[in-house]
Design a protein around this motif. Structure first.
Motif, PDB file in Angstrom:
ATOM      1  N   ALA A  36       1.730   0.526   6.073  1.00 14.94           N
ATOM      2  CA  ALA A  36       0.501   0.040   7.286  1.00 14.94           C
ATOM      3  C   ALA A  36       1.496  -0.525   8.425  1.00 14.94           C
ATOM      4  CB  ALA A  36      -0.189  -1.007   6.365  1.00 14.94           C
ATOM      5  N   ASP A  37       0.230  -0.617   9.495  1.00 17.56           N
ATOM      6  CA  ASP A  37       0.847  -1.232  10.602  1.00 17.56           C
ATOM      7  C   ASP A  37       1.170  -2.776  10.581  1.00 17.56           C
ATOM      8  OD1 ASP A  37      -0.105  -2.456  13.634  1.00 17.56           O
ATOM      9  OD2 ASP A  37       0.757  -0.757  13.843  1.00 17.56           O
ATOM     10  N   GLU A  38       1.958  -3.066  11.272  1.00 16.97           N
ATOM     11  CA  GLU A  38       2.709  -4.609  11.384  1.00 16.97           C
ATOM     12  C   GLU A  38       1.438  -5.412  11.720  1.00 16.97           C
ATOM     13  OE1 GLU A  38       4.786  -8.044  11.552  1.00 16.97           O
ATOM     14  OE2 GLU A  38       5.635  -5.944  11.219  1.00 16.97           O
ATOM     15  N   SER A  39       0.241  -5.200  12.422  1.00 18.76           N
ATOM     16  CA  SER A  39      -0.585  -5.838  12.727  1.00 18.76           C
ATOM     17  C   SER A  39      -1.756  -6.150  11.753  1.00 18.76           C
ATOM     18  CB  SER A  39      -1.266  -5.561  14.041  1.00 18.76           C
ATOM     19  OG  SER A  39      -1.909  -4.253  14.067  1.00 18.76           O
ATOM     20  N   ILE A  40      -1.799  -5.365  10.686  1.00 18.99           N
ATOM     21  CA  ILE A  40      -3.025  -5.397   9.772  1.00 18.99           C
ATOM     22  C   ILE A  40      -2.791  -6.671   8.881  1.00 18.99           C
ATOM     23  CG2 ILE A  40      -4.333  -4.312   8.009  1.00 18.99           C
ATOM     24  CD1 ILE A  40      -3.575  -1.657   9.305  1.00 18.99           C
ATOM     25  N   THR A  41      -3.402  -7.528   8.859  1.00 13.94           N
ATOM     26  CA  THR A  41      -3.518  -8.754   7.853  1.00 13.94           C
ATOM     27  C   THR A  41      -4.725  -8.605   7.198  1.00 13.94           C
ATOM     28  OG1 THR A  41      -2.175 -10.003   9.548  1.00 13.94           O
ATOM     29  CG2 THR A  41      -3.292 -11.158   7.568  1.00 13.94           C
ATOM     30  N   LEU A  42      -4.606  -9.050   5.793  1.00 23.13           N
ATOM     31  CA  LEU A  42      -5.777  -8.796   4.794  1.00 23.13           C
ATOM     32  C   LEU A  42      -6.396 -10.522   4.592  1.00 23.13           C
ATOM     33  CD1 LEU A  42      -3.922  -6.573   2.312  1.00 23.13           C
ATOM     34  CD2 LEU A  42      -5.624  -5.959   3.700  1.00 23.13           C
ATOM     35  N   ASP A  43      -7.443 -10.409   4.584  1.00 22.40           N
ATOM     36  CA  ASP A  43      -8.177 -11.627   4.274  1.00 22.40           C
ATOM     37  C   ASP A  43      -8.277 -12.105   2.879  1.00 22.40           C
ATOM     38  OD1 ASP A  43      -9.627 -13.854   4.293  1.00 22.40           O
ATOM     39  OD2 ASP A  43     -11.439 -13.158   5.454  1.00 22.40           O
ATOM     40  N   PRO A  44      -7.711 -13.001   2.363  1.00 23.81           N
ATOM     41  CA  PRO A  44      -7.818 -13.224   0.854  1.00 23.81           C
ATOM     42  C   PRO A  44      -9.046 -13.818   0.243  1.00 23.81           C
ATOM     43  CG  PRO A  44      -6.613 -15.166   2.130  1.00 23.81           C
ATOM     44  CD  PRO A  44      -6.693 -13.856   2.892  1.00 23.81           C
ATOM     45  N   GLU A  45     -10.064 -14.121   1.450  1.00 21.38           N
ATOM     46  CA  GLU A  45     -11.276 -14.456   1.085  1.00 21.38           C
ATOM     47  C   GLU A  45     -12.128 -13.188   0.653  1.00 21.38           C
ATOM     48  OE1 GLU A  45     -12.736 -17.424   0.875  1.00 21.38           O
ATOM     49  OE2 GLU A  45     -11.034 -18.568   1.656  1.00 21.38           O
ATOM     50  N   LYS A  46     -11.625 -12.000   1.068  1.00 20.48           N
ATOM     51  CA  LYS A  46     -12.259 -10.727   0.792  1.00 20.48           C
ATOM     52  C   LYS A  46     -11.821  -9.827  -0.460  1.00 20.48           C
ATOM     53  CE  LYS A  46     -14.657 -11.103   4.822  1.00 20.48           C
ATOM     54  NZ  LYS A  46     -15.914 -11.577   4.659  1.00 20.48           N
ATOM     55  N   PHE A  47     -10.634 -10.641  -1.062  1.00 15.48           N
ATOM     56  CA  PHE A  47     -10.059  -9.933  -2.392  1.00 15.48           C
ATOM     57  C   PHE A  47     -10.867  -9.816  -3.264  1.00 15.48           C
ATOM     58  CE2 PHE A  47      -5.481 -11.290  -0.832  1.00 15.48           C
ATOM     59  CZ  PHE A  47      -5.124 -10.247  -0.013  1.00 15.48           C
ATOM     60  N   LEU A  48     -10.945  -8.801  -4.203  1.00 15.44           N
ATOM     61  CA  LEU A  48     -11.663  -8.865  -5.401  1.00 15.44           C
ATOM     62  C   LEU A  48     -10.769  -8.168  -6.447  1.00 15.44           C
ATOM     63  CD1 LEU A  48     -14.541  -9.544  -6.787  1.00 15.44           C
ATOM     64  CD2 LEU A  48     -15.130  -6.981  -6.254  1.00 15.44           C
ATOM     65  N   PHE A  49     -10.222  -8.738  -7.288  1.00 18.37           N
ATOM     66  CA  PHE A  49      -9.176  -8.388  -8.296  1.00 18.37           C
ATOM     67  C   PHE A  49      -9.895  -7.902  -9.364  1.00 18.37           C
ATOM     68  CE2 PHE A  49      -7.249 -11.850  -5.709  1.00 18.37           C
ATOM     69  CZ  PHE A  49      -5.909 -11.579  -5.556  1.00 18.37           C
ATOM     70  N   PHE A  50      -9.740  -6.772  -9.984  1.00 19.13           N
ATOM     71  CA  PHE A  50     -10.513  -6.274 -10.867  1.00 19.13           C
ATOM     72  C   PHE A  50      -9.686  -5.395 -12.051  1.00 19.13           C
ATOM     73  CE2 PHE A  50     -10.010  -2.416  -8.426  1.00 19.13           C
ATOM     74  CZ  PHE A  50     -10.363  -1.520  -9.380  1.00 19.13           C
ATOM     75  N   ASP A  51     -10.336  -5.253 -13.051  1.00 12.85           N
ATOM     76  CA  ASP A  51      -9.547  -4.624 -14.245  1.00 12.85           C
ATOM     77  C   ASP A  51     -10.703  -4.400 -15.439  1.00 12.85           C
ATOM     78  OD1 ASP A  51      -7.428  -3.424 -15.904  1.00 12.85           O
ATOM     79  OD2 ASP A  51      -7.914  -4.884 -17.184  1.00 12.85           O
ATOM     80  N   THR A  52     -10.667  -3.132 -16.149  1.00 16.25           N
ATOM     81  CA  THR A  52     -11.339  -2.535 -16.979  1.00 16.25           C
ATOM     82  C   THR A  52     -10.962  -2.212 -18.363  1.00 16.25           C
ATOM     83  OG1 THR A  52     -10.982  -0.350 -16.501  1.00 16.25           O
ATOM     84  CG2 THR A  52     -12.746  -1.261 -15.318  1.00 16.25           C
ATOM     85  N   GLU A  53     -11.880  -2.369 -19.197  1.00 10.23           N
ATOM     86  CA  GLU A  53     -11.533  -2.028 -20.801  1.00 10.23           C
ATOM     87  C   GLU A  53     -12.528  -0.856 -21.078  1.00 10.23           C
ATOM     88  OE1 GLU A  53      -9.011  -3.498 -21.946  1.00 10.23           O
ATOM     89  OE2 GLU A  53      -8.947  -4.971 -20.521  1.00 10.23           O
ATOM     90  N   THR A  54     -11.696   0.162 -21.664  1.00  9.59           N
ATOM     91  CA  THR A  54     -12.606   1.605 -21.269  1.00  9.59           C
ATOM     92  C   THR A  54     -12.698   2.318 -23.052  1.00  9.59           C
ATOM     93  OG1 THR A  54     -10.856   2.949 -21.005  1.00  9.59           O
ATOM     94  CG2 THR A  54     -12.109   2.024 -19.113  1.00  9.59           C
TER      95      THR A  54
END
Length: 407
Positions: A83-101
């Motif tokens: 990714a480009d150097e300038s792109i920073t991710l906002d932790p407030e927007k993080f959605l960690f997820f996992d499933t059991e199937t």
């Protein structure tokens, strides 16, 4: 005749509590909700169980304490994928997820437990959605859909290849959502492989938890047993160990948050966070692929003593190439000469680099020939390299002859 056929099939039809007139309270669903320490969420199109767990700032995951919300590392996207150097991710927007199937994929596979984690106040919150029976899937998926917004940054472990396709397919089948929209998706499996596979070998989440986070699960159930345990519940209403399935999913999600913070912290301050030569080499290669040659030089100089003490000539050779690409031939030559004097695989390539330098940069054809012959005495790693050496020897002999004849 038709009535007899319907009678034979009737025993295969599973009624939801709503259709059967069964009250949710005191029902098999209620028993499962109590086992999972969750709440029944009843809607017109079905019922599911919602489980909420919160982890405050005093929580430890292995030896790692919950990150301070006000002192989180910078989450640059380049730390996790190209990714480009300038792109920073906002932790407030993080959605960690996992499933059991119920299986390993395909149109018939159902995600019966979907968990999400996000930052909340000074800690971390996990919300899990459990499907008590198949007729209730639409209701559960609508609640899941509400978790994912257009500005959401999903974070998973192999979720891009496994979890998201299953969730998307089931939403289409249940007519919940045709096009699941979100801002981005960071799959930590690939990030962890690039950074740690050289050292820890196996990058399944359980091994990563132990080797990286020092987190060891207690009484955890193997993932391959999860589908059969869920089917046992459907067939017998037996809640035995169903809470362990939810706990397994819960630990997966919490681990994702700690792994993501761990990776970002390493990139922000590598000399403070890593000490193993394999991790040093892996991070240097990641930076090299991003063409950050100056940063690679400075980074590896901090680990110069470590590289020499472990005789890690693979690291030293990468450092020499970074000097070369950064235009610092003086430092590159010092390392090439040091490595060429040793009987290691990198000695061959260091000899070739010295031959190139003295032929094309210094104009010293005789010395270039000496290093070429020295490299030839070391077993070349492949036949094509030997062919290139023979061409180089002929070319250098011709240049030396022309120079001698012109005197």
């Amino acid at each position: 005749m038709l009535q007899n056929k319907l009678g034979r099939f009737s025993r295969h039809i599973v009624n939801s509590p709503e259709n059967s007139g069964e009250k949710v309270s005191g029902s098999r669903y209620q028993k499962l909700a109590e086992c999972l320490d969750g709440d029944l969420m009843r809607h017109s199109n079905g019922t599911f169980i919602k489980i909420i767990n919160r982890f405050d700032e005093d929580y430890f995951h292995g030896k790692h304490m919950m990150p301070d919300r006000n002192r989180l590392p910078i989450f640059r996207k380049k730390y996790f994928e190209n990714a480009d150097e300038s792109i920073t991710l906002d932790p407030e927007k993080f959605l960690f997820f996992d499933t059991e199937t119920t299986g390993l994929g395909g149109s018939g596979t159902v995600a019966f437990l979907i968990g999400f984690g996000s930052l909340k106040d000074n800690g971390f919150e996990v919300r899990q959605y459990f499907l008590p029976d198949f007729p209730d899937e639409e209701a559960m998926l609508e609640a899941v859909r509400a978790e994912i917004r257009p500005d959401t940054v999903l974070v998973s472990y192999n979720g891009r290849a496994f979890d998201i396709p299953i969730i998307s397919d089931r939403m289409i089948i249940q007519r919940v959502e045709r096009n699941l929209e979100y801002a981005d998706h960071i799959d930590l499996l690939h990030t962890v492989r690039r950074l740690h596979r050289r050292r820890i070998k196996k990058c399944n989440l359980g091994n990563v938890e132990q080797q990286i986070l020092d987190f060891y699960r207690q009484d955890d159930i193997p993932g391959y047993l999860v589908p059969s345990m869920y089917f046992n519940w459907l067939a017998s209403d037996d809640t035995y160990q169903m809470d362990l399935i939810a706990e397994h999913n819960l630990n997966d999600i919490v681990s994702l948050y700690f792994i993501m913070c761990h990776i970002a912290a390493i990139h922000e301050a590598p000399s403070e966070k890593i000490s193993d030569p394999d991790d040093v080499l892996s991070l240097a290669r990641i930076m090299e692929r991003r063409r950050e040659h100056g940063d690679v030089c400075r980074f590896l100089e901090e680990f110069d003593e470590l590289s020499h003490s472990y005789d890690r000539f693979d690291i030293l050779f990468l450092q020499s190439l970074s000097y070369k690409r950064n235009g610092d031939y003086e430092k590159a030559v010092v390392l090439w000469e040091e490595i060429a004097a040793r009987a290691v695989e990198e000695s061959f390539w260091s000899g070739i680099e010295l031959a190139k330098f003295y032929e094309h940069k210094a104009g010293d054809f005789q010395r270039a020939l000496e290093y070429t012959l020295k490299a030839k005495s070391v077993r070349p790693p492949r036949d094509s390299a030997l062919t290139d050496i023979q061409k180089r020897i002929r070319r250098l002999n011709q240049k030396i002859a022309r120079r001698e004849s012109s005197k």
